[in-house]
Scaffold this motif. Sequence first.
Motif, short mmCIF file in Angstrom:
data_model
loop_
_atom_site.label_atom_id
_atom_site.label_comp_id
_atom_site.label_asym_id
_atom_site.label_seq_id
_atom_site.Cartn_x
_atom_site.Cartn_y
_atom_site.Cartn_z
N MET A 110 1.20 -1.22 -0.20
CA MET A 110 0.34 0.07 -0.12
C MET A 110 0.91 1.01 -0.09
O MET A 110 2.06 1.20 0.82
N ALA A 111 0.41 1.92 -0.59
CA ALA A 111 0.83 3.56 -0.31
C ALA A 111 0.31 4.76 -0.99
O ALA A 111 -0.93 4.31 -0.64
N HIS A 112 0.83 5.63 -0.13
CA HIS A 112 0.09 6.84 0.70
C HIS A 112 1.13 8.44 0.28
O HIS A 112 1.98 7.70 1.11
N ALA A 113 0.53 8.62 -1.22
CA ALA A 113 1.74 9.50 -1.39
C ALA A 113 0.85 10.88 -1.05
O ALA A 113 -0.17 10.40 -2.82
N ILE A 114 1.22 11.93 -1.46
CA ILE A 114 0.72 13.20 -1.66
C ILE A 114 1.48 13.95 -2.38
O ILE A 114 3.01 14.57 -1.95
N ASN A 150 9.51 17.72 -4.53
CA ASN A 150 7.84 16.56 -3.89
C ASN A 150 7.62 16.41 -2.77
O ASN A 150 8.81 16.30 -2.04
N PHE A 151 6.34 17.55 -2.17
CA PHE A 151 6.62 16.29 -0.85
C PHE A 151 5.61 15.18 -0.71
O PHE A 151 4.14 14.87 -0.74
N ASP A 152 6.15 13.68 -0.53
CA ASP A 152 6.75 12.96 -0.71
C ASP A 152 5.69 12.29 0.48
O ASP A 152 7.20 11.44 0.87
N THR A 153 4.76 11.70 1.48
CA THR A 153 5.04 10.95 2.91
C THR A 153 5.00 9.66 2.22
O THR A 153 5.27 8.59 3.10
N GLY A 154 5.21 8.82 0.89
CA GLY A 154 5.49 7.37 0.66
C GLY A 154 7.30 7.85 1.02
O GLY A 154 7.26 6.19 0.49
N LYS A 179 2.98 -5.12 -3.38
CA LYS A 179 2.49 -3.11 -2.73
C LYS A 179 3.92 -2.91 -2.01
O LYS A 179 4.87 -4.02 -1.63
N ARG A 180 3.88 -1.68 -1.76
CA ARG A 180 4.70 -0.90 -1.76
C ARG A 180 4.78 -0.52 0.44
O ARG A 180 3.72 -1.18 0.84
N SER A 181 5.96 -0.79 0.78
CA SER A 181 5.65 -1.19 1.99
C SER A 181 5.62 0.58 2.37
O SER A 181 6.18 1.37 1.87
N VAL A 182 5.45 0.70 3.41
CA VAL A 182 4.97 1.79 4.56
C VAL A 182 5.18 2.54 5.44
O VAL A 182 5.19 1.12 6.37
N ALA A 183 5.61 3.08 5.92
CA ALA A 183 5.69 3.69 7.13
C ALA A 183 4.90 3.43 8.43
O ALA A 183 3.85 3.54 8.57
N TYR A 184 5.50 3.05 10.19
CA TYR A 184 4.37 1.81 10.81
C TYR A 184 3.78 3.48 11.47
O TYR A 184 2.42 3.19 11.34
N ALA A 185 4.10 4.76 11.20
CA ALA A 185 3.40 5.66 11.59
C ALA A 185 2.40 6.25 10.59
O ALA A 185 1.15 6.63 11.22
N LEU A 244 -3.92 6.27 8.36
CA LEU A 244 -3.91 6.70 7.56
C LEU A 244 -4.06 6.16 6.50
O LEU A 244 -5.69 6.05 6.03
N VAL A 245 -2.84 5.21 6.01
CA VAL A 245 -3.80 4.48 4.56
C VAL A 245 -4.79 3.86 4.72
O VAL A 245 -5.18 3.14 3.67
N GLU A 246 -4.64 2.86 5.99
CA GLU A 246 -6.10 1.90 5.90
C GLU A 246 -7.43 2.83 5.33
O GLU A 246 -7.88 2.07 5.28
N THR A 247 -7.64 3.77 6.24
CA THR A 247 -8.62 4.52 6.44
C THR A 247 -9.02 5.08 4.72
O THR A 247 -10.06 5.04 4.87
#
Length: 211
Positions: free
Chosen positions: A1-5, A28-32, A173-179, A183-186
């Motif tokens: 899962m990935a979440h990138a802004i 780029n402001f990238d939370t991924g 799937k891409r790895s997601v930081a624990y923190a 947010l990604v699941e939501t």
Amino acid sequence: MAHAILTTKHIRQMGHNNKTTQAPRRKNFDTGSDITIISEHTFDTLNIKETEAVDRSARSATGELPLTSQFTCSVSFQGEEKSLTCRVSSIYDLNVMGLDWIDAFNLKDQPINSVCNQVHNFQGSVDKSAIKPRSAQLKLSFSDVFDSKMGLCNKTKAVLQTKPNVQPVFRPKRSVAYAMQQLVETELQRLQDCEIISPLTYSDWADPLLS
């Protein structure tokens, strides 16, 4: 899962031990991305004399991400200045502000428009007294356009056609930081509730855009 802004903001970087080389840089402001990276092309414009060997490896969705060096720099944002590490990549025009810098300035919980540059394209005078009544009229006349529900195009249907005998491609799937996991699941649950995506138990094809 990935979440990138993906957006851009200006960050002032200063050369190591050389605070006369102050220059704004666009990233780029990238939370991924876990780390902050700039391209060698951008690095060459900073006039930084001292670098270090890279202390970690990095991977992207397509494989190994080449990192050539790293350096410590002074980063200024909204009057606050911190000493942070930036990695350099040989990939042209790869300039990413990752979670390490985002966490340093506590930007994860801020609305994205409070971080980004404001863009103003309009030039000229505006009669502000006429805006609100007209806006209210448009919202009333086209309420289905302005509501918060997800729209649906029912005029046509998209069909993806593959070449004959093509081999399926499955990207993990891409790895997601624990923190960021909650947010990604939501967000994925929200997309599922809006019937934008739906879960599958098996597929020959997969792409990390959403998975």
